[in-house]
Design an enzyme around this catalytic site. Structure first.
Site, short mmCIF file in Angstrom:
data_model
loop_
_atom_site.label_atom_id
_atom_site.label_comp_id
_atom_site.label_asym_id
_atom_site.label_seq_id
_atom_site.Cartn_x
_atom_site.Cartn_y
_atom_site.Cartn_z
N TYR A 188 12.03 57.79 41.96
CA TYR A 188 12.00 57.59 40.51
C TYR A 188 12.42 58.88 39.80
CZ TYR A 188 9.57 53.28 41.66
OH TYR A 188 9.24 52.05 42.17
N ASN A 199 13.83 45.27 35.28
CA ASN A 199 15.17 44.87 35.73
C ASN A 199 15.20 43.35 35.92
OD1 ASN A 199 17.62 44.51 37.06
ND2 ASN A 199 16.89 45.39 38.98
N CYS A 256 17.17 47.69 42.50
CA CYS A 256 15.93 48.42 42.25
C CYS A 256 15.10 48.56 43.54
CB CYS A 256 15.12 47.76 41.14
SG CYS A 256 14.78 46.02 41.36
N HIS A 257 15.41 47.75 44.55
CA HIS A 257 14.70 47.87 45.83
C HIS A 257 15.03 49.18 46.53
CE1 HIS A 257 18.57 45.90 46.79
NE2 HIS A 257 18.50 46.55 47.95
N GLU A 273 19.65 46.46 54.81
CA GLU A 273 20.61 47.54 54.57
C GLU A 273 20.49 48.65 55.62
OE1 GLU A 273 20.58 48.84 50.49
OE2 GLU A 273 20.67 46.78 49.74
#
Length: 175
Positions: free
Chosen positions: A104, A128, A136-137, A163
């Site tokens: 963040y 979001n 945002c993950h 990912e």
């Protein structure tokens, strides 16, 4: 403007996609919202919304390719929304590369805010409306903990694993 919607099965559960017709969007639909079941602040179908799966074919194809591991960056037009601060945060989210995570505080720094702005950045990230496609993950706590995902930490872990990243949810301050 008429809100169009459809649902799409995914590894996260049934996705709710909402959008508006656009003459400039690939496929003719600009995405306004992508939410998952039980999402904090997620969209719900309005009484005047129109179901139109065909309007989301291109978006659905991209999501299917992403979940199959064949797509690392989306080419989707979004409906313009949010305050100027939220839009700055969301643009920073879109710049996080596939397979990477930022804190963040990293996002705060990228938008020219002090490290102490991590909490308002977290609030903007939590608002979001475009889970998955606006990644945002990929934002984690300063200590590397999985925190603050409106779709649930299990889904955040699943997306990060997709990912190529492995995280174990551990207690962390929701930022």
């Amino acid at each position: 403007m008429t809100t169009l919607f459809t649902t799409l099965q995914s590894p996260l559960g049934e996705l709710l996609l909402a959008g508006e017709r656009s003459t400039t969007a690939p496929g003719g639909t600009a995405l306004a919202s992508l939410s998952v079941p039980g999402q904090k602040g997620g969209a719900t179908v309005g009484v005047d919304w129109v179901r139109d799966a065909d309007a989301f074919t291109g978006i659905a194809d991209q999501l299917t390719a992403y979940f199959a591991g064949a797509l690392t960056r989306f080419d989707i037009e979004y409906v313009f929304s949010g305050t100027p601060f939220r839009r700055r945060v969301w643009e920073a989210l879109e710049a996080i590369p596939y397979g990477a995570t930022f804190s963040y505080a990293d996002i705060a720094a990228r938008i020219g805010e002090p490290r102490g702005a991590a909490r308002p950045v977290g609030t903007a990230i939590g608002a979001n409306p475009l889970l998955v496609v606006r990644p945002c993950h990929r934002v984690v706590g300063a200590n590397g903990s999985l925190t603050g995902y409106a779709g649930g930490l299990e889904r955040k872990q699943l997306l990060l694993a997709l990912e190529g990243m492995t995280f174990t949810a551990r207690p962390g301050r929701a930022e």
